[in-house]
Design a protein around this motif. Structure first.
Motif, PDB file in Angstrom:
ATOM      1  N   SER A 298       0.872  -1.314   0.019  1.00 22.50           N
ATOM      2  CA  SER A 298       0.143   0.004  -0.084  1.00 22.50           C
ATOM      3  C   SER A 298       1.038   1.286  -0.025  1.00 22.50           C
ATOM      4  O   SER A 298       0.155   2.365  -0.508  1.00 22.50           O
ATOM      5  CB  SER A 298      -0.967   0.017   1.201  1.00 22.50           C
ATOM      6  OG  SER A 298      -1.727  -1.181   0.933  1.00 22.50           O
ATOM      7  N   TYR A 299       2.077   1.196   0.341  1.00 22.25           N
ATOM      8  CA  TYR A 299       2.869   2.308   0.511  1.00 22.25           C
ATOM      9  C   TYR A 299       4.536   1.894   0.187  1.00 22.25           C
ATOM     10  O   TYR A 299       4.734   0.762   0.188  1.00 22.25           O
ATOM     11  CB  TYR A 299       2.897   2.824   1.990  1.00 22.25           C
ATOM     12  CG  TYR A 299       1.757   3.155   2.719  1.00 22.25           C
ATOM     13  CD1 TYR A 299       1.339   4.271   2.641  1.00 22.25           C
ATOM     14  CD2 TYR A 299       1.158   2.031   3.545  1.00 22.25           C
ATOM     15  CE1 TYR A 299       0.116   4.644   3.261  1.00 22.25           C
ATOM     16  CE2 TYR A 299      -0.084   2.352   4.225  1.00 22.25           C
ATOM     17  CZ  TYR A 299      -0.747   3.581   4.050  1.00 22.25           C
ATOM     18  OH  TYR A 299      -1.857   4.041   4.481  1.00 22.25           O
ATOM     19  N   GLU A 300       4.816   2.955  -0.582  1.00 20.34           N
ATOM     20  CA  GLU A 300       6.091   2.768  -1.154  1.00 20.34           C
ATOM     21  C   GLU A 300       7.199   3.215  -0.067  1.00 20.34           C
ATOM     22  O   GLU A 300       6.816   3.640   0.812  1.00 20.34           O
ATOM     23  CB  GLU A 300       6.400   3.744  -2.420  1.00 20.34           C
ATOM     24  CG  GLU A 300       5.426   3.581  -3.555  1.00 20.34           C
ATOM     25  CD  GLU A 300       5.612   2.062  -4.206  1.00 20.34           C
ATOM     26  OE1 GLU A 300       6.882   1.409  -4.109  1.00 20.34           O
ATOM     27  OE2 GLU A 300       4.682   1.569  -4.744  1.00 20.34           O
TER      28      GLU A 300
ATOM     29  N   VAL B 261       7.231   5.305   3.547  1.00 14.53           N
ATOM     30  CA  VAL B 261       7.864   4.875   4.891  1.00 14.53           C
ATOM     31  C   VAL B 261       9.056   5.838   5.307  1.00 14.53           C
ATOM     32  O   VAL B 261       9.054   6.221   6.562  1.00 14.53           O
ATOM     33  CB  VAL B 261       8.292   3.639   4.776  1.00 14.53           C
ATOM     34  CG1 VAL B 261       8.790   2.734   6.150  1.00 14.53           C
ATOM     35  CG2 VAL B 261       7.139   2.509   4.197  1.00 14.53           C
ATOM     36  N   ALA B 262       9.788   6.137   4.518  1.00 13.35           N
ATOM     37  CA  ALA B 262      11.010   6.724   5.041  1.00 13.35           C
ATOM     38  C   ALA B 262      10.549   8.305   5.429  1.00 13.35           C
ATOM     39  O   ALA B 262      11.169   8.904   6.312  1.00 13.35           O
ATOM     40  CB  ALA B 262      11.953   6.859   3.681  1.00 13.35           C
ATOM     41  N   GLU B 263       9.489   8.896   4.928  1.00 11.61           N
ATOM     42  CA  GLU B 263       9.241  10.113   5.206  1.00 11.61           C
ATOM     43  C   GLU B 263       8.499  10.149   6.679  1.00 11.61           C
ATOM     44  O   GLU B 263       8.810  11.214   7.320  1.00 11.61           O
ATOM     45  CB  GLU B 263       8.014  10.517   4.139  1.00 11.61           C
ATOM     46  CG  GLU B 263       7.417  11.858   4.584  1.00 11.61           C
ATOM     47  CD  GLU B 263       6.182  12.440   3.654  1.00 11.61           C
ATOM     48  OE1 GLU B 263       5.799  13.444   3.926  1.00 11.61           O
ATOM     49  OE2 GLU B 263       5.947  11.839   2.793  1.00 11.61           O
ATOM     50  N   VAL B 264       7.674   9.197   6.968  1.00 13.39           N
ATOM     51  CA  VAL B 264       7.253   8.860   8.262  1.00 13.39           C
ATOM     52  C   VAL B 264       8.236   8.706   9.117  1.00 13.39           C
ATOM     53  O   VAL B 264       8.346   9.585  10.531  1.00 13.39           O
ATOM     54  CB  VAL B 264       6.117   7.950   8.279  1.00 13.39           C
ATOM     55  CG1 VAL B 264       5.657   7.397   9.677  1.00 13.39           C
ATOM     56  CG2 VAL B 264       5.227   8.125   7.370  1.00 13.39           C
ATOM     57  N   ILE B 265       9.169   7.788   8.847  1.00 13.28           N
ATOM     58  CA  ILE B 265      10.380   7.712   9.843  1.00 13.28           C
ATOM     59  C   ILE B 265      11.263   8.684  10.107  1.00 13.28           C
ATOM     60  O   ILE B 265      11.625   9.358  11.255  1.00 13.28           O
ATOM     61  CB  ILE B 265      11.027   6.599   9.503  1.00 13.28           C
ATOM     62  CG1 ILE B 265      10.245   5.338   9.341  1.00 13.28           C
ATOM     63  CG2 ILE B 265      12.252   6.137  10.291  1.00 13.28           C
ATOM     64  CD1 ILE B 265       9.617   4.635  10.462  1.00 13.28           C
TER      65      ILE B 265
ATOM     66  N   ARG C  91      -0.860   8.343  16.852  1.00 11.95           N
ATOM     67  CA  ARG C  91      -2.257   8.912  16.421  1.00 11.95           C
ATOM     68  C   ARG C  91      -1.818  10.146  15.629  1.00 11.95           C
ATOM     69  O   ARG C  91      -2.368  10.507  14.822  1.00 11.95           O
ATOM     70  CB  ARG C  91      -3.218   9.213  17.706  1.00 11.95           C
ATOM     71  CG  ARG C  91      -3.763   8.004  18.117  1.00 11.95           C
ATOM     72  CD  ARG C  91      -4.575   8.154  19.267  1.00 11.95           C
ATOM     73  NE  ARG C  91      -5.680   7.120  19.561  1.00 11.95           N
ATOM     74  CZ  ARG C  91      -5.062   5.827  20.196  1.00 11.95           C
ATOM     75  NH1 ARG C  91      -3.642   5.837  20.918  1.00 11.95           N
ATOM     76  NH2 ARG C  91      -5.641   4.820  20.598  1.00 11.95           N
ATOM     77  N   THR C  92      -0.908  11.080  16.665  1.00  6.84           N
ATOM     78  CA  THR C  92      -0.634  12.394  15.852  1.00  6.84           C
ATOM     79  C   THR C  92      -0.007  12.212  14.635  1.00  6.84           C
ATOM     80  O   THR C  92      -0.031  13.068  13.709  1.00  6.84           O
ATOM     81  CB  THR C  92       0.099  13.344  16.747  1.00  6.84           C
ATOM     82  OG1 THR C  92       1.408  12.513  17.293  1.00  6.84           O
ATOM     83  CG2 THR C  92      -0.482  13.768  18.012  1.00  6.84           C
ATOM     84  N   MET C  93       1.026  11.188  14.416  1.00  8.94           N
ATOM     85  CA  MET C  93       1.824  11.151  13.298  1.00  8.94           C
ATOM     86  C   MET C  93       0.786  10.528  12.207  1.00  8.94           C
ATOM     87  O   MET C  93       0.844  10.864  10.916  1.00  8.94           O
ATOM     88  CB  MET C  93       2.795   9.945  13.411  1.00  8.94           C
ATOM     89  CG  MET C  93       3.690   9.724  11.980  1.00  8.94           C
ATOM     90  SD  MET C  93       4.524  11.049  11.543  1.00  8.94           S
ATOM     91  CE  MET C  93       5.742  11.200  12.863  1.00  8.94           C
ATOM     92  N   ALA C  94      -0.315   9.679  12.645  1.00  2.00           N
ATOM     93  CA  ALA C  94      -1.214   9.310  11.449  1.00  2.00           C
ATOM     94  C   ALA C  94      -2.214  10.557  10.983  1.00  2.00           C
ATOM     95  O   ALA C  94      -2.351  10.635   9.753  1.00  2.00           O
ATOM     96  CB  ALA C  94      -2.021   8.340  12.004  1.00  2.00           C
ATOM     97  N   GLN C  95      -2.310  11.254  12.025  1.00  3.29           N
ATOM     98  CA  GLN C  95      -3.331  12.476  11.498  1.00  3.29           C
ATOM     99  C   GLN C  95      -2.577  13.617  10.502  1.00  3.29           C
ATOM    100  O   GLN C  95      -2.822  13.761   9.744  1.00  3.29           O
ATOM    101  CB  GLN C  95      -3.762  13.285  12.670  1.00  3.29           C
ATOM    102  CG  GLN C  95      -4.659  12.475  13.539  1.00  3.29           C
ATOM    103  CD  GLN C  95      -4.908  13.289  14.878  1.00  3.29           C
ATOM    104  OE1 GLN C  95      -4.427  14.466  15.204  1.00  3.29           O
ATOM    105  NE2 GLN C  95      -5.930  12.736  15.647  1.00  3.29           N
ATOM    106  N   GLU C  96      -1.193  13.405  10.780  1.00  3.48           N
ATOM    107  CA  GLU C  96      -0.272  14.352  10.002  1.00  3.48           C
ATOM    108  C   GLU C  96       0.073  14.098   8.716  1.00  3.48           C
ATOM    109  O   GLU C  96       0.214  14.577   7.733  1.00  3.48           O
ATOM    110  CB  GLU C  96       1.273  14.853  11.007  1.00  3.48           C
ATOM    111  CG  GLU C  96       2.003  15.570  10.308  1.00  3.48           C
ATOM    112  CD  GLU C  96       1.791  17.059  10.305  1.00  3.48           C
ATOM    113  OE1 GLU C  96       2.191  17.978   9.578  1.00  3.48           O
ATOM    114  OE2 GLU C  96       0.517  17.445  11.264  1.00  3.48           O
ATOM    115  N   THR C  97       0.242  12.708   8.437  1.00  3.55           N
ATOM    116  CA  THR C  97       0.596  11.856   7.320  1.00  3.55           C
ATOM    117  C   THR C  97      -0.560  11.419   6.447  1.00  3.55           C
ATOM    118  O   THR C  97      -0.137  11.093   5.230  1.00  3.55           O
ATOM    119  CB  THR C  97       2.020  10.973   7.537  1.00  3.55           C
ATOM    120  OG1 THR C  97       1.269   9.928   8.414  1.00  3.55           O
ATOM    121  CG2 THR C  97       3.040  11.627   8.296  1.00  3.55           C
ATOM    122  N   GLY C  98      -1.449  11.127   7.305  1.00  2.00           N
ATOM    123  CA  GLY C  98      -2.599  10.213   6.503  1.00  2.00           C
ATOM    124  C   GLY C  98      -2.577   8.889   6.237  1.00  2.00           C
ATOM    125  O   GLY C  98      -3.247   8.168   5.762  1.00  2.00           O
ATOM    126  N   VAL C  99      -1.640   8.363   7.278  1.00  2.65           N
ATOM    127  CA  VAL C  99      -1.226   6.734   7.197  1.00  2.65           C
ATOM    128  C   VAL C  99      -1.912   6.379   8.345  1.00  2.65           C
ATOM    129  O   VAL C  99      -2.133   7.170   9.485  1.00  2.65           O
ATOM    130  CB  VAL C  99       0.341   6.670   7.294  1.00  2.65           C
ATOM    131  CG1 VAL C  99       0.264   5.041   7.405  1.00  2.65           C
ATOM    132  CG2 VAL C  99       0.934   7.243   6.289  1.00  2.65           C
TER     133      VAL C  99
END
Length: 362
Positions: free
Chosen positions: A89-91, A95-99, A116-124
């Motif tokens: 689902s993700y390239e 993944v690198a952007e989130v990490i 949760r905050t990371m999910a809200q920020e990135t849409g993942v």
């Protein structure tokens, strides 16, 4: 009886060995990858597949498989092969952007990212962010405290004390000495609720403070036994009295090496004069902000966890009696702590930390 062909030897370079060792000692990576790294390291040490399989409780063919995979593909061969299934689902870039964001930035409304905050920020999705955090061992919600020593003789003191631990002098006893101050005799205001099926032990949040004591302790690094005394205060007079107590409880024909910290009590003129009159005593000071070099600190953690923190004491005398009882029982089954760190490994770790936080060598 015919024997099969011997397994191909595994020869590792210094960098390969270091990489595999970091994988084998990891507590964050998947267990399967950690185990495979341990197999390859054992192969490099010359162990046979059957011996490795028996020790690690694996099938012999499994050991042979990862030996061959490493020989064919290197570190990459230890990872699971791609299997047919639903497309990703993700390239890798996502993944690198989130990490990278988790490692190098802070959220606009807080000090650290959460799943949760990371999910809200990135849409993942939250579950995907959690899986990525687990995979890379990222824990933004946690911190580890540290303090780098500013002692100008840090290197010399580390080598001196670690040398005592790894190569104790002949005809001598090495004692790690310190005091645990302000040990409180806390009495809960209501009885504890016992632990039961489905619920933990219950204690009231408030307590009555009956007073404090200071626990002096000397840990024998060879046997693990502890000499201890509890006193009302922790001045040089009490420390000197504890030294006399040590002197009365150690063999007269042995040199005594004392490992202590830089607390003013330990350097008082009266204490120095007492030691100077007794040439068999040798004192070794730990570097400033380096109490972790003193093994008795580990023992203080044990007695705090097992006898003090969760106890309820009706008086200081009750607290002292329970400390003495714990020490007596501890000494019946005492075993020394196993010190493995060399001075060079400690100094290299401190150097890496200095480079990490400042970009320059200290």
């Amino acid at each position: 009886m015919p024997r099969g062909r011997p397994p191909l030897p595994v020869v590792l370079s210094h960098d390969e060995h270091a990489h595999l060792l970091s994988l084998a000692n990891s507590r964050a990576l998947p267990h399967s990858l950690v185990q495979r790294a341990q197999i390859v390291l054992a192969c490099a040490d010359g162990e046979a597949n059957s011996a490795i399989a028996e020790r690690m409780r694996l099938n012999k063919d499994t050991v042979g498989k990862w030996r061959k995979r490493y020989l064919d593909f290197g570190i990459e061969g230890l990872h699971d092969e791609l299997r047919p299934g639903r497309p990703r689902s993700y390239e890798d870039e996502q993944v690198a952007e989130v990490i990278n964001r988790a490692l190098t930035t802070d959220p606009p409304d807080g000090t650290h990212w959460s799943v949760r905050t990371m999910a809200q920020e990135t849409g993942v999705s939250k579950s995907t962010v959690q899986r990525w955090f687990d995979l890379f061992g990222i824990q933004p919600h946690r911190q580890r405290h540290f303090k780098i020593s500013n002692d100008p003789f840090f290197v010399e003191k580390v080598r001196d004390i670690v040398g005592l631990y790894l190569n104790p002098p002949d005809h001598a006893m090495v004692l790690c000495v310190d005091e645990k101050t302000q040990v409180q005799a806390l009495d809960r205001t209501q009885p504890m609720l016992p632990m039961g099926l489905g619920y933990v032990e219950g204690v009231t949040h408030d307590y009555v403070r009956h007073g404090t004591t200071t626990l002096f302790a000397a840990l024998d690094i060879a046997s693990g036994e502890v000499i201890s005394q509890c006193k009302k205060r922790h001045r040089h007079q009490e420390f000197l009295a504890f030294l006399r107590h040590i002197d009365a409880n150690v063999p007269n024909d042995l040199d005594i090496h004392l490992v202590v910290d830089n607390y003013a009590t330990h350097k008082h003129a009266t204490v120095k004069a007492w030691l100077a009159k007794r040439p068999r005593y040798h004192i070794h000071y730990t570097p400033t902000y380096a109490s972790w070099l003193n093994q008795v600190e580990r023992w203080f953690g044990i007695i705090t966890q097992k006898a003090i923190r969760r106890g309820s004491f009706s008086s200081v005398k009750d607290l002292v009696n329970k400390i003495d009882h714990f020490v007596d029982h501890y000494n019946e089954n005492a075993a020394p702590f196993i010190w493995t760190a060399t001075a060079e490994s400690i100094l290299a770790k401190v150097k890496r930390i200095c480079l990490l936080i400042s970009g320059t060598e200290h």
